[in-house]
Design an enzyme around this catalytic site. Sequence first.
Site: not given
Ligand code: AMP
Length: 285
Positions: A30, A33-34, A58, A147, A150, A173, A183-184
Amino acid sequence: MRITRDPAEVRAALRGAERPLGLVPTMGALHAGHLELLARARSECRTVAASVFVNPLQFGPNEDFERYPRAFDSDLAALRAAGVDVVYAPDVATMYPPGFATTIDPGPVADGYEGALRPGHFRGVATVCVKLFATVCPDRAYFGAKDAQQVAVLRRVVADLDLPLELVVVPTVREPDGLALSSRNVYLDAEQRGAAPAIHRALDAIIRAVRAGETDRERAVARGRAELSPALREAYLDVVDPETFAATGEIRPPALAIASAWLGTTRLIDNEPIEPGAALQGERA
Ligand code: AMP
């Protein structure tokens, strides 16, 4: 905060929970953004559930499923601090037991861009999200605008399958230099990290071109492409309909500028909306 790996326990924990119930699906590791998604859910919902699950369905066979960052202990601390009520963190064998065979095919919105570069990716996303929705039964599910395809896929799935929930999309964010949090991003070395904000600059250049009156998609995209440095390898740069992810010759807002680029073996994505009226604001590109 209740933490469980068992879907029956999630259902029991949420039975009679105060509504609205919000769900924030994540793959863990996390970042801020999360946290934004969690804060939004906490501010709008009486009960908040979050899932932490790195979803193998996925990931393609040559993708980073094995090395995807995992940080469960610090994730739990962050979820607790965010005021989450229930954390669902299933094992792969729980989510996909032997004999598992049913998947969700989201149709053409999943074909281009991420879907083309990652065959089967959105089938995996749609399938896991429908399973999470079925287990948690949220009134609202929170997703990041970062995303965008998505989001488009899940909007289609929710509408087509008559799922009784609302998708809430939270703005991306970013780091101060414009790089979208991901996360990448931990995969990037210092040089790649220095080059990465060009992805967002390319999107900004497209938006500026449209604001200055450009309606031709290819010319607008060329303006964005000029921002990409040799340190980045473009995977795609385009302007699409945010609902269908189809590209059209003429840009008619609302539209979405989308970008993806490779930095070494890491591919990052980003997007910026082109709002209606953008071309009327008279800004100079
Ligand atoms: P993930 O863990 O990468 O699958 O992301 C989980 C959720 O967090 C998804 O809905 C992503 O779109 C959202 N997310 C990831 N990065 C960001 C970011 N920088 N700003 C806002 N939401 C994000």
